[in-house]
Design an enzyme around this catalytic site. Structure first.
Site, PDB file in Angstrom:
ATOM      1  N   ASP A 154      35.326  47.560  39.255  1.00  0.00           N
ATOM      2  CA  ASP A 154      35.362  47.795  37.801  1.00  0.00           C
ATOM      3  C   ASP A 154      34.612  46.678  37.063  1.00  0.00           C
ATOM      4  O   ASP A 154      34.480  46.710  35.839  1.00  0.00           O
ATOM      5  CB  ASP A 154      36.792  47.995  37.280  1.00  0.00           C
ATOM      6  CG  ASP A 154      37.700  46.802  37.529  1.00  0.00           C
ATOM      7  OD1 ASP A 154      37.253  45.811  38.155  1.00  0.00           O
ATOM      8  OD2 ASP A 154      38.869  46.859  37.101  1.00  0.00           O
ATOM      9  N   SER A 155      34.065  45.715  37.830  1.00  0.00           N
ATOM     10  CA  SER A 155      33.105  44.765  37.250  1.00  0.00           C
ATOM     11  C   SER A 155      31.937  45.514  36.628  1.00  0.00           C
ATOM     12  O   SER A 155      31.176  44.940  35.845  1.00  0.00           O
ATOM     13  CB  SER A 155      32.606  43.790  38.322  1.00  0.00           C
ATOM     14  OG  SER A 155      32.152  44.488  39.463  1.00  0.00           O
ATOM     15  N   ASP A 210      37.548  50.863  42.685  1.00  0.00           N
ATOM     16  CA  ASP A 210      38.616  50.215  41.906  1.00  0.00           C
ATOM     17  C   ASP A 210      39.392  51.221  41.063  1.00  0.00           C
ATOM     18  O   ASP A 210      38.787  52.023  40.336  1.00  0.00           O
ATOM     19  CB  ASP A 210      38.003  49.182  40.946  1.00  0.00           C
ATOM     20  CG  ASP A 210      38.061  47.767  41.486  1.00  0.00           C
ATOM     21  OD1 ASP A 210      38.899  47.484  42.372  1.00  0.00           O
ATOM     22  OD2 ASP A 210      37.265  46.935  41.016  1.00  0.00           O
ATOM     23  N   LYS A 244      41.188  50.265  45.384  1.00  0.00           N
ATOM     24  CA  LYS A 244      41.642  48.876  45.221  1.00  0.00           C
ATOM     25  C   LYS A 244      42.447  48.764  43.935  1.00  0.00           C
ATOM     26  O   LYS A 244      42.078  49.362  42.918  1.00  0.00           O
ATOM     27  CB  LYS A 244      40.448  47.917  45.184  1.00  0.00           C
ATOM     28  CG  LYS A 244      40.842  46.449  44.969  1.00  0.00           C
ATOM     29  CD  LYS A 244      39.734  45.493  45.349  1.00  0.00           C
ATOM     30  CE  LYS A 244      38.684  45.284  44.309  1.00  0.00           C
ATOM     31  NZ  LYS A 244      39.154  44.775  43.000  1.00  0.00           N
ATOM     32  N   GLU A 302      45.006  45.792  41.601  1.00  0.00           N
ATOM     33  CA  GLU A 302      45.222  44.358  41.416  1.00  0.00           C
ATOM     34  C   GLU A 302      46.700  44.000  41.276  1.00  0.00           C
ATOM     35  O   GLU A 302      47.471  44.744  40.663  1.00  0.00           O
ATOM     36  CB  GLU A 302      44.486  43.886  40.143  1.00  0.00           C
ATOM     37  CG  GLU A 302      42.978  44.041  40.233  1.00  0.00           C
ATOM     38  CD  GLU A 302      42.241  43.491  39.020  1.00  0.00           C
ATOM     39  OE1 GLU A 302      42.876  42.895  38.126  1.00  0.00           O
ATOM     40  OE2 GLU A 302      41.010  43.661  38.974  1.00  0.00           O
ATOM     41  N   GLU A 321      40.632  36.418  45.207  1.00  0.00           N
ATOM     42  CA  GLU A 321      39.576  35.944  44.299  1.00  0.00           C
ATOM     43  C   GLU A 321      39.938  34.593  43.679  1.00  0.00           C
ATOM     44  O   GLU A 321      41.035  34.429  43.111  1.00  0.00           O
ATOM     45  CB  GLU A 321      39.355  36.998  43.191  1.00  0.00           C
ATOM     46  CG  GLU A 321      38.290  36.595  42.185  1.00  0.00           C
ATOM     47  CD  GLU A 321      37.803  37.733  41.308  1.00  0.00           C
ATOM     48  OE1 GLU A 321      38.228  38.891  41.504  1.00  0.00           O
ATOM     49  OE2 GLU A 321      36.978  37.454  40.415  1.00  0.00           O
TER      50      GLU A 321
HETATM   51  O1  KIV Z   1      35.371  44.566  40.253  1.00  0.00           O
HETATM   52  C1  KIV Z   1      34.882  43.854  41.146  1.00  0.00           C
HETATM   53  O2  KIV Z   1      33.668  43.766  41.351  1.00  0.00           O
HETATM   54  C2  KIV Z   1      35.802  43.104  41.984  1.00  0.00           C
HETATM   55  C3  KIV Z   1      35.222  42.013  42.834  1.00  0.00           C
HETATM   56  C4  KIV Z   1      34.834  40.881  41.976  1.00  0.00           C
HETATM   57  C5  KIV Z   1      36.127  41.636  43.938  1.00  0.00           C
HETATM   58  O3  KIV Z   1      36.973  43.328  41.951  1.00  0.00           O
END
Ligand code: KIV
Length: 260
Positions: A47-48, A86, A114, A116, A184
């Site tokens: 989600d970056s 994510d 994924k 968090e 992280e």
């Molecule tokens: O969203 C993302 O790119 C991430 C990485 C920084 C691990 O969660």
């Protein structure tokens, strides 16, 4: 779907053999295709993307629809890579939401989702998704969806108490069924302890060289962007070609010369 070059058991085997796992983010078919060509072990549709492709100051604006769109694009570009997608902010705030949204990401082409954080609610969600056949990658340490609670993008786990909490959460997530853990921005010594303690692969970002693998945002690895974290490395500067840069990243992860 074509046969995957890696599977979750194969990733477990890499950890058991001591071979480092190389992972990088991608958000579109073209970069995903280059990552596939150079043999990246896994691709993360992070989600970056809210920050690096949409220009938001953090990841909180990313929607499930955004994640589906980018996961589909990455899957089309990399049909045989393990793709992790994510679950965005508040899309897994209860178990039913987690099931619905994780199902949508899996149907968009992800092999794993994924999420968090740790604690009993998250553990229960991980357990429930895993029971329903949805592999889960957990994410501890600096969890960007909690940026406001954390007060910024800061190293986590620096005090003995915080470090203990991260280790406890990591053990509980493994117990709940998580297949992988992203760690992280934590001190390298803590990342090593977590990696040595868990049997699932621990993938670090800004967490030292002793994790079982590394993940990097592709834009950071190519030196694109206003803010590049200090733990990142510009692999393009020394190679002058995107495919060579990404191959250099894989080599550096495998031979433990990245991160320094
Ligand atoms: O969203 C993302 O790119 C991430 C990485 C920084 C691990 O969660």
């Amino acid at each position: 779907m074509k046969t995957l070059i890696n599977t979750i058991p194969k990733l477990q085997a890499l950890k058991a053999q001591g071979e480092k796992i190389a992972c990088m983010t991608a958000y579109d078919a073209s970069f995903a295709s280059v990552l596939a060509q150079v043999g990246m072990d896994m691709i993360l549709v992070g989600d970056s993307l809210g920050m690096v492709t949409q220009g938001y100051p953090n990841t909180l604006s990313v929607s499930v629809e955004d994640m589906i769109y980018h996961t589909q694009a990455v899957r089309r570009g990399a049909p045989t890579q393990v793709v992790i997608s994510d679950l965005p902010f508040m899309s897994y705030s209860d178990e039913q939401a987690a099931k619905t949204n994780a199902t949508r990401l899996m149907q968009a082409g992800a092999n794993m989702v994924k999420l968090e954080g740790g604690g009993t609610d998250i553990d229960a969600t991980v357990s429930s998704l895993t029971r329903w056949g949805i592999p889960v990658c957990a994410h501890l340490g600096l969890t960007p969806q909690s940026v406001h609670t954390l007060g910024g993008y800061k190293v986590q786990g620096k005090t003995a108490h915080e470090a203990e909490q991260i280790l406890t959460d990591a053990n509980a997530l493994e117990e709940a069924g998580a297949a992988l853990l992203v760690l992280e921005c934590v001190p390298a010594a803590l990342a090593k302890t977590v990696s040595d303690t868990l049997s699932i692969p621990v993938i670090g970002i800004g967490a030292g060289v002793d994790c079982d693998g590394q993940v990097l945002v592709i834009y950071d690895a190519l030196g694109i962007g206003e803010y590049i974290p200090s733990f990142a490395h510009n692999f393009l500067a020394e190679t002058n070609a995107v495919d060579k840069a990404l191959s250099a990243y894989i080599r550096a992860v495998k031979d433990k010369t990245f991160p320094t």
